[in-house]
Design a protein around this motif. Structure first.
Motif, mmCIF file in Angstrom:
data_model
loop_
_atom_site.group_PDB
_atom_site.id
_atom_site.type_symbol
_atom_site.label_atom_id
_atom_site.label_comp_id
_atom_site.label_asym_id
_atom_site.label_seq_id
_atom_site.Cartn_x
_atom_site.Cartn_y
_atom_site.Cartn_z
ATOM 1 N N GLU A 1 28.275 32.967 54.084
ATOM 2 C CA GLU A 1 29.753 33.485 53.659
ATOM 3 C C GLU A 1 30.374 33.364 54.813
ATOM 4 O OE1 GLU A 1 30.534 37.257 51.956
ATOM 5 O OE2 GLU A 1 31.364 36.289 50.363
ATOM 6 N N GLN B 1 35.472 36.493 42.500
ATOM 7 C CA GLN B 1 36.372 37.306 43.600
ATOM 8 C C GLN B 1 35.659 38.575 44.097
ATOM 9 O OE1 GLN B 1 37.991 35.273 41.149
ATOM 10 N NE2 GLN B 1 38.101 33.782 42.946
ATOM 11 N N ARG C 1 33.886 41.465 46.029
ATOM 12 C CA ARG C 1 33.442 41.362 47.280
ATOM 13 C C ARG C 1 32.725 42.946 47.869
ATOM 14 N NH1 ARG C 1 36.624 39.380 52.086
ATOM 15 N NH2 ARG C 1 34.467 39.346 52.758
ATOM 16 N N ARG D 1 28.764 31.139 42.085
ATOM 17 C CA ARG D 1 29.535 30.051 41.844
ATOM 18 C C ARG D 1 28.558 28.772 41.798
ATOM 19 N NH1 ARG D 1 34.947 29.640 44.194
ATOM 20 N NH2 ARG D 1 35.515 31.734 44.993
ATOM 21 N N LYS E 1 35.466 26.588 50.172
ATOM 22 C CA LYS E 1 36.589 27.007 48.768
ATOM 23 C C LYS E 1 36.460 28.411 48.677
ATOM 24 C CE LYS E 1 37.909 25.414 44.219
ATOM 25 N NZ LYS E 1 37.333 26.338 42.976
ATOM 26 N N HIS E 2 35.239 28.741 48.705
ATOM 27 C CA HIS E 2 34.772 30.138 48.332
ATOM 28 C C HIS E 2 35.628 31.171 49.490
ATOM 29 C CE1 HIS E 2 32.316 33.947 47.675
ATOM 30 N NE2 HIS E 2 32.135 34.181 48.988
ATOM 31 N N CYS E 3 35.281 30.659 50.691
ATOM 32 C CA CYS E 3 35.810 31.545 51.624
ATOM 33 C C CYS E 3 37.544 31.456 51.836
ATOM 34 C CB CYS E 3 35.124 30.899 53.203
ATOM 35 S SG CYS E 3 33.642 31.287 53.331
ATOM 36 N N LYS E 4 37.812 30.276 51.416
ATOM 37 C CA LYS E 4 39.553 30.216 51.535
ATOM 38 C C LYS E 4 39.938 31.266 50.664
ATOM 39 C CE LYS E 4 42.597 26.475 51.967
ATOM 40 N NZ LYS E 4 42.934 24.998 51.931
ATOM 41 N N GLU E 5 39.257 31.029 49.363
ATOM 42 C CA GLU E 5 39.924 31.902 48.160
ATOM 43 C C GLU E 5 40.091 33.366 48.512
ATOM 44 O OE1 GLU E 5 38.660 29.495 44.494
ATOM 45 O OE2 GLU E 5 38.229 31.089 44.312
ATOM 46 N N LEU E 6 38.844 33.862 49.312
ATOM 47 C CA LEU E 6 38.625 35.271 49.582
ATOM 48 C C LEU E 6 39.341 35.502 50.893
ATOM 49 C CD1 LEU E 6 35.090 35.676 48.222
ATOM 50 C CD2 LEU E 6 37.287 36.222 47.226
#
Ligand SMILES: CCCCCCCCCCCCC[C@H](O)CC(=O)SCCNC(=O)CCNC(=O)[C@H](O)C(C)(C)COP(=O)(O)OP(=O)(O)OC[C@H]1O[C@@H](n2cnc3c(N)ncnc32)[C@H](O)[C@@H]1OP(=O)(O)O
Ligand SMILES: NC(=O)c1ccc[n+]([C@@H]2O[C@H](COP(=O)([O-])OP(=O)(O)OC[C@H]3O[C@@H](n4cnc5c(N)ncnc54)[C@H](O)[C@@H]3O)[C@@H](O)[C@H]2O)c1
Length: 615
Positions: free
Chosen positions: A393, A444, A446, A459, A497-502
């Motif tokens: 992550e 989302q 965390r 995911r 994508k995961h990192c961008k979204e968060l």
């Protein structure tokens, strides 16, 4: 003049205390007895563990150092003196070297490797035997291993019981044969056999060894009276390599692993111990569920020759399971893990069923349901897996983490393992914890219950990337159920994508950080496990890792590894990660570790601090 008595037993009697009987100084050998003799002036200067007897025209040097007649300093001294005495004695026409009790010497005394080195060395004794003008015969029974086989190879003849085994297991201790074994075995058995035996460490049955000429039962072979230059040079090199290996961390770890395995076998429980326990016969078993775990367990049971009912909820799953079991079993036969006969018999021992009534008389059903946070291996492996996901992550890729951990020594990286066991398994475990806490997670999420949470695995689960079984997970595979893992750019996209979204800024992660975060987090948990009394000594944890996770033997196990790094350093790095990752409770430093690190406590004293007998 008499030396000082070091125990209270009567002089000349068998020692009851297991200490020693002192004898007049001039009596170096106690002919015909099996007593342990100590000559003591103010210290014990010699302990003789070789019985010297003369029978007819034979001098018999019988090594008497139970349980395995290891070639300790006292044994080496005894052999050295014995061969000299036999050489001088005119009545002696031949010398027999053998072992009392269960075995011919099974090698050097491994415990002495960590102590100051004392002469005489084995090669010196061996050369004396070889140069002896009288025939020297090794009479072999039991396990003639390592230095024991080297002594036998110095003898002019070797005779053995059919049941005897010979071998060079030094490789399992991170060593090579150090008393001319690498020079003599090729000369006797040929290069190929010697290479195989020395590099595999396998024990060879005397009947096989005879074929190679290691055991010379039939005729006198010309004694190598003189040693030519290549031999001496070879010997010099062998000694040099042996010394280098002996001082290496790798060999220390493997010696530790050898004794750790034996230490943990002496288990104690409130209601019994390893001496009093009686194994219950298991004649039939059942496994419910023919998935990844179920199939693996069925293979283990079948390999042990135990009949198994395999229970599934429908025919499709049952047939899939049977296919998987057949393929694993065939693979095991191919790799030589089980014999072809066991492989053939397996089919007759396996009884597929969808009817619970069939299971009513079985002796054992391994429980495969409900997961918990684990007692030892799973509890320690929790932080290991979690840190792997956090590293990804933060900026690493699964293949990078796997490569670093494989280079570290693990047989297979953590993300390949996750694909093997199933992304869904990791997902369901997290979901169960969430359910217990009454929390609903999303992609989302965390934090869960105040702790850092990473939804990356979720995911992959929601995308149907369940691992090998679906042909894709953290890697892609050649087919569903395939084994060849290939990096998949789709996974990189999913992570990004995961990192961008968060809003997570990815960064470069070094190999050192990967190893430290994976290993130190689980080591910290290991110290908490000792603190909690779940494991009674660090060896329990290490052996569990050696067998349960194929942890590299040359590192000894996570706890031994921590000890080798130095507890102070490990503790400091754990504190550093705790400061940087305050929302991961697995970084809260263990109190036991803090105490041990502050006092530089040696590993064999850790438990005194864990149990509170030392503070
Ligand atoms: C700096 C200067 C250096 C100069 C050097 C230059 C000179 C060079 C000289 C070098 C000489 C090298 C000689 C040689 O090449 C090196 C070796 O020989 S290494 C040892 C090789 N042998 C082995 O590894 C055998 C190990 N043992 C076993 O595999 C098994 O024990 C067995 C023999 C197959 C018997 O098995 P079991 O019947 O199941 O019994 P256990 O395993 O439970 O053992 C019982 C008990 O005995 C202890 N033990 C076993 N082997 C040894 C050993 N070799 N040394 C010490 N102790 C041994 C074992 O630990 C058990 O005791 P417990 O732990 O239960 O108390
Ligand atoms: N896979 C691992 O590495 C791993 C590790 C530790 C523990 N576990 C645990 O072991 C259990 C099984 O894991 P798995 O990986 O084999 O799962 P899996 O999904 O591969 O297989 C489970 C199988 O059980 C069958 N099944 C379910 N309910 C059944 C029932 N009532 N009667 C008969 N069959 C039934 C299913 O049809 C399926 O084929 C799970 O509880 C898991 O948490 C798995």
């Amino acid at each position: 003049m008499r030396s000082k008595v070091v125990c209270n037993c009567r002089l000349g009697s068998k020692c009851r205390t297991g200490v020693f009987i002192s004898v007049p100084l001039r009596s170096t050998f106690c002919v015909g007895t099996s007593y342990i003799l100590a000559v003591k002036v103010s210290y014990i200067v010699a302990v003789i563990m070789v019985d010297y007897k003369v029978q007819g025209s034979f001098a018999i040097l019988e090594v008497n150092n139970p349980p395995v007649n290891a070639l300790s300093h006292a044994v080496r001294s005894g052999l050295n003196d014995g061969i000299e005495k036999a050489s001088r004695d005119r009545n002696v026409k031949a010398v027999i070297v053998c072992g009392k009790g269960a075995t011919f010497p099974a090698g050097a005394d491994i415990r002495e490797f960590s102590k100051p080195k004392k002469e005489p060395w084995l090669p010196e004794i061996g050369h004396k035997m070889e140069k002896c003008e009288k025939p020297v015969i090794a009479a072999i029974h039991g396990t003639c291993l390592g230095g024991g086989l080297e002594i036998a190879l110095f003898c002019h003849y070797r005779i053995a019981l059919k049941t005897a085994r010979v071998g060079f297991p030094e490789v399992q201790l991170g060593l090579l044969p150090g008393a001319a074994g690498t020079q003599r075995l090729p000369r006797v058995a040929g290069l190929q056999v010697a290479m195989d035996m020395i590099s595999s460490g396998r024990h060879v049955l005397a009947t096989e060894a005879k074929k190679y000429g290691i055991i010379d039962e039939l005729c006198l072979k010309a004694v190598k009276a003189s040693v030519d230059f290549p031999y001496e040079k070879g010997l010099e090199m062998e000694t040099e390599f042996f010394k280098q290996l002996l001082g290496s961390g790798q060999s220390k770890a493997q010696q530790y692993a050898f004794f750790a395995e034996r230490t943990i076998a002496r288990w104690e429980m409130p209601n019994g111990n390893y001496r009093t326990a009686v194994a219950k016969p298991v004649k039939s078993t059942a496994v419910i569920g023919a998935g990844t775990m179920g199939s693996g367990i069925v293979v283990c049971l079948l390999s042990a020759g135990i009949p198994v009912y395999l229970m599934e909820q429908n025919e499709k799953f049952l047939n899939n399971g049977l296919k998987m079991i057949k393929s694993i079993m065939e693979g095991s036969v191919k790799l030589g893990k089980v014999s072809p006969e066991v492989g053939r018999k397996a089919a007759t021992l396996l009884k597929p069923t969808m009817n619970y009534n069939d299971l009513k008389d079985v002796d054992l059903i391994p429980v495969l349901v409900k997961t918990c946070r684990g007692f030892l291996a799973n509890r320690m492996h929790g932080p290991f897996g979690t840190e792997g996901t956090f590293l990804v992550e933060e900026g690493a890729l699964p293949s990078q983490v796997d490569r670093v951990m494989e280079d570290f020594g693990l047989p297979i990286g953590p993300f390949k393992v996750r694909d093997l066991s199933g992304v869904d398994i990791a997902y369901k475990i997290k979901q169960e914890v969430a359910k217990l806490l009454g929390i609903k997670t999303t992609l989302q999420t965390r934090f869960m219950n105040g702790e850092r949470y990473c939804a990356l695995n979720d995911r992959l689960f929601h995308l149907g990337r369940l691992g090998r079984k679906t042909g894709k997970g953290y890697y892609k595979y050649e087919k569903a159920g395939g084994k060849i893992a290939t990096e998949d750019s789709d996974v990189t996209d999913i992570i990004e994508k995961h990192c961008k979204e968060l809003g997570i800024q990815r960064r470069q992660i070094s190999s050192q950080e990967i190893v430290e975060r994976m290993m130190y987090s689980c080591i910290n948990e290991g110290f908490k496990i000792l603190e909690d009394g779940i494991a009674v000594r660090p060896e329990d944890i290490d052996v569990c890792y050696l067998y349960g996770f194929s942890f590299p033997r040359y590192l000894g196990g996570p706890m031994f590894y921590a000890n080798q790094i130095g507890l102070q350093r490990v503790y400091e790095r754990i504190c550093y990660y705790h400061e940087n990752f305050p929302y991961s409770p697995h970084w809260v430093p263990s109190r036991l570790l803090r105490k041990l690190a502050a006092k530089s406590v040696p590993m064999n004293e850790w438990m005194a601090y864990a149990t509170g007998s030392k503070l």
